[in-house]
Design a protein around this motif. Structure first.
Motif, PDB file in Angstrom:
ATOM      1  N   ILE A 167      42.508  41.144  46.428  1.00 55.05           N
ATOM      2  CA  ILE A 167      43.236  40.096  45.716  1.00 55.05           C
ATOM      3  C   ILE A 167      44.613  40.648  45.361  1.00 55.05           C
ATOM      4  N   ILE A 168      45.647  39.864  45.660  1.00 53.72           N
ATOM      5  CA  ILE A 168      47.018  40.228  45.310  1.00 53.72           C
ATOM      6  C   ILE A 168      47.552  39.138  44.387  1.00 53.72           C
ATOM      7  N   VAL A 169      47.874  39.504  43.151  1.00 54.50           N
ATOM      8  CA  VAL A 169      48.417  38.545  42.191  1.00 54.50           C
ATOM      9  C   VAL A 169      49.916  38.788  42.094  1.00 54.50           C
ATOM     10  N   SER A 170      50.676  37.783  42.506  1.00 54.16           N
ATOM     11  CA  SER A 170      52.122  37.941  42.568  1.00 54.16           C
ATOM     12  C   SER A 170      52.810  36.667  42.072  1.00 54.16           C
ATOM     13  N   GLU A 176      36.480  38.792  34.912  1.00 57.11           N
ATOM     14  CA  GLU A 176      35.487  37.811  35.389  1.00 57.11           C
ATOM     15  C   GLU A 176      34.701  38.343  36.584  1.00 57.11           C
ATOM     16  N   LEU A 177      35.344  39.158  37.423  1.00 54.75           N
ATOM     17  CA  LEU A 177      34.703  39.658  38.636  1.00 54.75           C
ATOM     18  C   LEU A 177      34.013  41.009  38.435  1.00 54.75           C
ATOM     19  N   GLY A 178      34.256  41.640  37.295  1.00 53.03           N
ATOM     20  CA  GLY A 178      33.706  42.970  37.058  1.00 53.03           C
ATOM     21  C   GLY A 178      34.370  44.048  37.902  1.00 53.03           C
ATOM     22  N   ILE A 179      35.625  43.825  38.274  1.00 54.39           N
ATOM     23  CA  ILE A 179      36.372  44.795  39.087  1.00 54.39           C
ATOM     24  C   ILE A 179      37.124  45.747  38.164  1.00 54.39           C
ATOM     25  N   THR A 180      36.952  47.042  38.409  1.00 56.34           N
ATOM     26  CA  THR A 180      37.671  48.033  37.610  1.00 56.34           C
ATOM     27  C   THR A 180      38.861  48.617  38.362  1.00 56.34           C
ATOM     28  N   ASP A 181      38.918  48.394  39.674  1.00 55.66           N
ATOM     29  CA  ASP A 181      40.018  48.924  40.473  1.00 55.66           C
ATOM     30  C   ASP A 181      41.138  47.883  40.529  1.00 55.66           C
ATOM     31  N   ILE A 182      42.051  47.978  39.565  1.00 56.43           N
ATOM     32  CA  ILE A 182      43.206  47.071  39.501  1.00 56.43           C
ATOM     33  C   ILE A 182      44.458  47.944  39.464  1.00 56.43           C
ATOM     34  N   ARG A 183      45.386  47.648  40.370  1.00 59.25           N
ATOM     35  CA  ARG A 183      46.574  48.494  40.534  1.00 59.25           C
ATOM     36  C   ARG A 183      47.841  47.645  40.478  1.00 59.25           C
ATOM     37  N   GLU A 184      48.884  48.232  39.924  1.00 58.39           N
ATOM     38  CA  GLU A 184      50.197  47.586  39.883  1.00 58.39           C
ATOM     39  C   GLU A 184      51.061  48.139  41.014  1.00 58.39           C
ATOM     40  N   ASP A 185      51.895  47.269  41.562  1.00 59.60           N
ATOM     41  CA  ASP A 185      52.851  47.722  42.574  1.00 59.60           C
ATOM     42  C   ASP A 185      54.140  46.925  42.419  1.00 59.60           C
ATOM     43  N   ARG A 186      55.223  47.619  42.183  1.00 58.91           N
ATOM     44  CA  ARG A 186      56.529  46.976  41.967  1.00 58.91           C
ATOM     45  C   ARG A 186      57.002  46.194  43.190  1.00 58.91           C
ATOM     46  N   ARG A 242      53.154  38.377  33.496  1.00 59.85           N
ATOM     47  CA  ARG A 242      52.481  37.127  33.865  1.00 59.85           C
ATOM     48  C   ARG A 242      51.523  37.327  35.036  1.00 59.85           C
ATOM     49  N   ALA A 243      51.877  38.196  35.976  1.00 66.13           N
ATOM     50  CA  ALA A 243      50.982  38.504  37.098  1.00 66.13           C
ATOM     51  C   ALA A 243      49.919  39.522  36.669  1.00 66.13           C
ATOM     52  N   LYS A 244      50.338  40.524  35.923  1.00 66.92           N
ATOM     53  CA  LYS A 244      49.417  41.574  35.486  1.00 66.92           C
ATOM     54  C   LYS A 244      48.285  40.983  34.642  1.00 66.92           C
ATOM     55  N   LYS A 245      48.623  40.129  33.687  1.00 66.30           N
ATOM     56  CA  LYS A 245      47.597  39.529  32.821  1.00 66.30           C
ATOM     57  C   LYS A 245      46.678  38.613  33.625  1.00 66.30           C
ATOM     58  N   SER A 281      34.231  34.425  41.351  1.00 71.42           N
ATOM     59  CA  SER A 281      33.119  35.311  41.005  1.00 71.42           C
ATOM     60  C   SER A 281      31.925  35.217  41.957  1.00 71.42           C
ATOM     61  N   ASP A 282      31.845  34.173  42.757  1.00 75.60           N
ATOM     62  CA  ASP A 282      30.732  34.098  43.713  1.00 75.60           C
ATOM     63  C   ASP A 282      31.134  34.604  45.098  1.00 75.60           C
ATOM     64  N   GLU A 283      32.288  35.267  45.177  1.00 76.91           N
ATOM     65  CA  GLU A 283      32.760  35.862  46.427  1.00 76.91           C
ATOM     66  C   GLU A 283      32.879  37.371  46.228  1.00 76.91           C
ATOM     67  N   PRO A 284      32.683  38.153  47.288  1.00 80.36           N
ATOM     68  CA  PRO A 284      32.802  39.616  47.145  1.00 80.36           C
ATOM     69  C   PRO A 284      34.269  40.065  47.200  1.00 80.36           C
ATOM     70  N   TRP A 285      34.755  40.703  46.146  1.00 78.95           N
ATOM     71  CA  TRP A 285      36.113  41.242  46.102  1.00 78.95           C
ATOM     72  C   TRP A 285      36.048  42.695  45.690  1.00 78.95           C
ATOM     73  N   ASP A 286      36.912  43.523  46.269  1.00 76.89           N
ATOM     74  CA  ASP A 286      36.847  44.967  46.037  1.00 76.89           C
ATOM     75  C   ASP A 286      37.935  45.506  45.112  1.00 76.89           C
ATOM     76  N   ILE A 287      39.117  44.968  45.210  1.00 75.73           N
ATOM     77  CA  ILE A 287      40.272  45.548  44.510  1.00 75.73           C
ATOM     78  C   ILE A 287      41.276  44.442  44.203  1.00 75.73           C
ATOM     79  N   ILE A 288      42.037  44.651  43.137  1.00 73.85           N
ATOM     80  CA  ILE A 288      43.099  43.702  42.765  1.00 73.85           C
ATOM     81  C   ILE A 288      44.404  44.476  42.629  1.00 73.85           C
ATOM     82  N   TYR A 289      45.444  43.953  43.276  1.00 71.09           N
ATOM     83  CA  TYR A 289      46.807  44.444  43.094  1.00 71.09           C
ATOM     84  C   TYR A 289      47.591  43.388  42.330  1.00 71.09           C
ATOM     85  N   THR A 290      48.451  43.829  41.413  1.00 74.28           N
ATOM     86  CA  THR A 290      49.323  42.895  40.707  1.00 74.28           C
ATOM     87  C   THR A 290      50.740  43.447  40.666  1.00 74.28           C
ATOM     88  N   SER A 291      51.668  42.531  40.477  1.00 75.53           N
ATOM     89  CA  SER A 291      53.032  42.893  40.125  1.00 75.53           C
ATOM     90  C   SER A 291      52.979  43.522  38.731  1.00 75.53           C
TER      91      SER A 291
END
Length: 191
Positions: free
Chosen positions: A139-142, A69-79, A58-61, A44-54
């Motif tokens: 951020i990529i959560v995989s 926590e980061l206040g990011i609304t741009d979260i996308r899934e990618d198979r 378990r990755a999506k959650k 949260s003390d670093e600048p992040w723009d977007i999150i991608y998840t599987s």
């Protein structure tokens, strides 16, 4: 310069039981939920723009908790960033696999996804993502095996001497198509 954090999802019951998860959709356990929250606070003390998840829960959650926590609304899934498929080995422990197929089970055709197939989809995802979000902080959560395969390609000199830990951060800066690993398998937020 683009900044990318590759994050392994939080822990699951199958992680603790030593079961191969692969493409099976296994939810985070309570510890995994807490790990994701702690990671979100850390980031949260670093600048992040977007999150991608599987798309696997378990990755999506994990990604959703970090986004909150980061206040990011741009979260996308990618198979294309889902875990490596384990075929018939999913849901089994190492002992189960040895009992069923012997110690050479990795050399058998058990429907497991090949390294080349993983790299093909993973690198296509990264190429598309870099074209769309150059200069952003992403951020990529995989998943552990998927990220390990990517690291072999992106940072071939990186010594991967242990498994990626749940909610570990591996961070890259990318400038002129040069990927520089500045942090590997870090779980400082869990101590």
């Amino acid at each position: 310069m683009t900044r990318i954090a590759l994050i392994r999802h939080g822990s699951t019951a199958w992680n603790k039981e030593g079961k191969m998860q692969g493409s099976t959709d296994v939810a985070l356990d309570n510890e995994g939920l807490e790990q994701a929250r702690k990671l979100g606070l850390r980031l949260s003390d670093e600048p992040w723009d977007i999150i991608y998840t599987s798309q696997l829960s378990r990755a999506k959650k994990t990604g959703e908790i970090i986004a909150t926590e980061l206040g990011i609304t741009d979260i996308r899934e990618d198979r294309r960033i889902m875990e490596v498929s384990g075929g018939q080995t999913e849901g089994t422990t190492e002992a189960d696999r040895i009992a069923k197929w012997g110690t050479g089970w990795r050399q058998l055709e058990l429907g497991m996804e090949t390294e080349q197939a993983v790299l093909t989809r993973g690198m296509a995802f990264l190429d598309d993502m870099m074209q769309e979000h150059a200069g952003k902080h992403i951020i990529i959560v995989s998943h552990g095996s998927f990220i390990r395969h990517l690291l072999k390609k992106l940072a071939p000199s990186l010594v991967q001497d242990s498994n990626l830990k749940n909610t570990s951060v591996t961070r890259f800066t990318v400038d002129d198509d040069v990927w520089e690993c500045e942090l590997y398998n870090c779980t400082a937020h869990l101590v």
